[in-house]
Design a protein around this motif. Structure first.
Motif, PDB file in Angstrom:
ATOM      1  N   THR A  24      26.482  18.733   3.887  1.00  0.00           N
ATOM      2  CA  THR A  24      26.316  17.673   2.878  1.00  0.00           C
ATOM      3  C   THR A  24      26.433  16.293   3.528  1.00  0.00           C
ATOM      4  O   THR A  24      25.753  15.362   3.129  1.00  0.00           O
ATOM      5  N   HIS A  25      27.320  16.182   4.510  1.00  0.00           N
ATOM      6  CA  HIS A  25      27.485  14.941   5.263  1.00  0.00           C
ATOM      7  C   HIS A  25      28.327  15.256   6.484  1.00  0.00           C
ATOM      8  O   HIS A  25      28.754  16.397   6.669  1.00  0.00           O
ATOM      9  N   LEU A  26      28.571  14.230   7.304  1.00  0.00           N
ATOM     10  CA  LEU A  26      29.162  14.506   8.615  1.00  0.00           C
ATOM     11  C   LEU A  26      30.612  14.027   8.761  1.00  0.00           C
ATOM     12  O   LEU A  26      31.046  13.687   9.853  1.00  0.00           O
ATOM     13  N   PRO A  32      34.598  14.774   9.193  1.00  0.00           N
ATOM     14  CA  PRO A  32      35.235  15.879   9.919  1.00  0.00           C
ATOM     15  C   PRO A  32      35.630  17.078   9.052  1.00  0.00           C
ATOM     16  O   PRO A  32      35.585  18.218   9.529  1.00  0.00           O
ATOM     17  N   ASP A  33      36.011  16.848   7.790  1.00  0.00           N
ATOM     18  CA  ASP A  33      36.440  17.986   6.957  1.00  0.00           C
ATOM     19  C   ASP A  33      35.256  18.856   6.505  1.00  0.00           C
ATOM     20  O   ASP A  33      35.453  19.860   5.820  1.00  0.00           O
ATOM     21  N   HIS A  34      34.056  18.479   6.929  1.00  0.00           N
ATOM     22  CA  HIS A  34      32.869  19.273   6.598  1.00  0.00           C
ATOM     23  C   HIS A  34      32.186  19.841   7.842  1.00  0.00           C
ATOM     24  O   HIS A  34      31.357  20.739   7.729  1.00  0.00           O
ATOM     25  N   ILE A  35      32.556  19.294   9.003  1.00  0.00           N
ATOM     26  CA  ILE A  35      31.831  19.711  10.224  1.00  0.00           C
ATOM     27  C   ILE A  35      32.719  20.276  11.324  1.00  0.00           C
ATOM     28  O   ILE A  35      32.196  20.804  12.307  1.00  0.00           O
ATOM     29  N   GLY A  74      29.046  18.580  -2.445  1.00  0.00           N
ATOM     30  CA  GLY A  74      29.734  17.916  -1.323  1.00  0.00           C
ATOM     31  C   GLY A  74      30.882  17.072  -1.841  1.00  0.00           C
ATOM     32  O   GLY A  74      31.706  17.537  -2.624  1.00  0.00           O
ATOM     33  N   ASP A  75      30.906  15.805  -1.457  1.00  0.00           N
ATOM     34  CA  ASP A  75      31.977  14.900  -1.884  1.00  0.00           C
ATOM     35  C   ASP A  75      31.491  13.898  -2.931  1.00  0.00           C
ATOM     36  O   ASP A  75      32.072  12.824  -3.092  1.00  0.00           O
ATOM     37  N   LEU A  76      30.427  14.260  -3.627  1.00  0.00           N
ATOM     38  CA  LEU A  76      29.949  13.404  -4.725  1.00  0.00           C
ATOM     39  C   LEU A  76      31.064  13.201  -5.752  1.00  0.00           C
ATOM     40  O   LEU A  76      31.199  12.155  -6.367  1.00  0.00           O
ATOM     41  N   ALA A  99      33.301  20.476  -2.468  1.00  0.00           N
ATOM     42  CA  ALA A  99      34.212  20.757  -1.347  1.00  0.00           C
ATOM     43  C   ALA A  99      35.660  20.492  -1.729  1.00  0.00           C
ATOM     44  O   ALA A  99      36.578  21.134  -1.214  1.00  0.00           O
ATOM     45  N   HIS A 100      35.869  19.511  -2.626  1.00  0.00           N
ATOM     46  CA  HIS A 100      37.239  19.179  -3.025  1.00  0.00           C
ATOM     47  C   HIS A 100      37.439  19.344  -4.528  1.00  0.00           C
ATOM     48  O   HIS A 100      38.205  18.606  -5.156  1.00  0.00           O
ATOM     49  N   ILE A 101      36.717  20.296  -5.094  1.00  0.00           N
ATOM     50  CA  ILE A 101      36.884  20.628  -6.507  1.00  0.00           C
ATOM     51  C   ILE A 101      37.440  22.039  -6.594  1.00  0.00           C
ATOM     52  O   ILE A 101      36.918  22.959  -5.958  1.00  0.00           O
TER      53      ILE A 101
HETATM   54 ZN    ZN Z   1      35.314  15.802   2.241  1.00  0.00          ZN
END
Ligand code: ZN
Length: 242
Positions: free
Chosen positions: A94-96, A98-101, A191-193, A236-238
Motif C-alpha cells: 500500500t505504501h513504503l 517500515p511497518d508495511h515493508i 492500508g493506512d487510509l 493494517a491498523h484496524i
Molecule cells: Zn502503517
C-alpha cells in the motif's frame, strides 16, 4: 500479550486471512495532536493473505523487528494457517513505511507491486526530511534489495483479474489501496487510509500523514463510496473489518 489468531473471511472465490504481525504502542499525540493528550494507544499491525486457489497474494508485509520486539510474527502466522512464505508469489504494497515493508526479505519468490508515485518519492534523496529521516535510509535499502522484483503500478490499474489499485494519496505521497472483487462481492484493503483511532472521526488527521488535508480528503471520498456501494474494508491498523 498474545496476538489475535488469524481471522478468515470469504469474498466470492477468494479466501482472505487477516494476519496480525504485532502491535505498536503509539503516542496519543500522534492521533489527537493536542497538548492535553498523553500516554500511548495500542494499534495492531496487520498483513493480509489472499488465497485464490492457484496462488497466494499478500497485502503488506508487517514491521519485522524494525520497531522492537512487538512485531515480526508474520512468518509464524503464515505457518499457523498451514502455508509458507515461499509460496507467496505476489505482494501488493500500500505504501513504503517500515511497518508495511520490513517483512519483505521473508518473501523470496514474490514480485512486489508498489505505486509508481510512491516508488519515485522514496527513490529521491531530496525527499528526506525531519519527519522521515529516521527511516528513509531503511526504506531505500530494503527496496533496493528487491529492485529486480518490483513492478510499479498506477491507480485504477488492474493488477490481476479481480484486483485493482485505488488512489488513496495523503498518508504518503503515493499511498494506494487495493480493491478485490469476486462474484459481486467487494472488499478494500485500505492500508493506512484509516486506523482504529479514526473510525469514529474520519476527518481526524494523524501526525504520520505526509499531507494531512489530502489524507482526510482521500478517506472521506473512499468512505463515502463505501456507504454508497457497501463494500467491506480491511486495514493494517484496524482491528477486525468494517
Ligand atoms: Zn502503517
Amino acid at each position: 500479550m498474545p496476538l489475535r489468531a488469524p481471522i478468515m473471511l470469504k469474498i466470492g472465490d477468494f479466501t482472505i486471512w487477516t494476519l496480525c504481525d504485532g502491535y505498536l504502542d503509539v503516542d496519543r499525540q500522534v492521533f489527537f495532536q493536542t497538548k492535553e493528550e498523553s500516554g500511548k494507544t495500542r494499534i495492531p499491525v496487520n498483513a493480509f493473505l489472499i488465497d485464490r486457489g492457484k496462488d497466494l497474494i499478500l497485502v503488506d508485509t508487517g514491521m519485522g523487528k524494525f520497531f522492537g520486539p512487538n512485531g515480526g510474527e508474520l512468518e509464524k502466522k503464515i505457518k499457523e494457517i498451514g502455508r509458507e512464505c515461499g509460496e507467496i508469489s505476489s505482494v501488493l504494497l500500500t505504501h513504503l513505511h517500515p511497518d508495511h515493508i520490513a517483512g519483505i526479505p521473508l518473501f523470496k519468490n514474490a514480485t512486489f507491486f508498489v505505486s509508481e508515485k510512491e516508488f519515485s518519492y522514496w527513490s529521491e534523496e531530496k525527499n528526506l526530511n525531519e519527519r522521515n529521516k529516521k527511516y528513509f535510509p531503511f526504506v531505500q535499502k530494503i527496496i533496493s534489495s528487491v529492485k529486480e522484483r518490483i513492478v510499479q503500478i498506477v491507480p485504477e490499474m488492474s493488477i490481476f483479474p479481480g484486483f485493482k489499485a485505488v488512489e488513496a494519496f495523503g498518508h504518503t505521497p503515493g499511498h494506494v489501496g487495493y480493491f478485490l472483487e469476486s462474484r459481486h462481492e467487494k472488499l478494500l484493503f485500505c492500508g493506512d487510509l484509516c486506523t482504529d483511532m479514526q473510525l469514529n472521526c474520519l476527518d481526524r488527521p494523524i501526525a504520520f500523514d505526509a499531507d494531512q488535508e489530502q489524507a482526510i480528503a482521500s478517506r472521506l471520498k473512499i468512505f463515502h463510496q463505501r456507504d454508497e456501494e457497501g463494500f467491506q474494508i480491511l486495514g493494517a491498523h484496524i482491528t477486525g473489518f468494517i
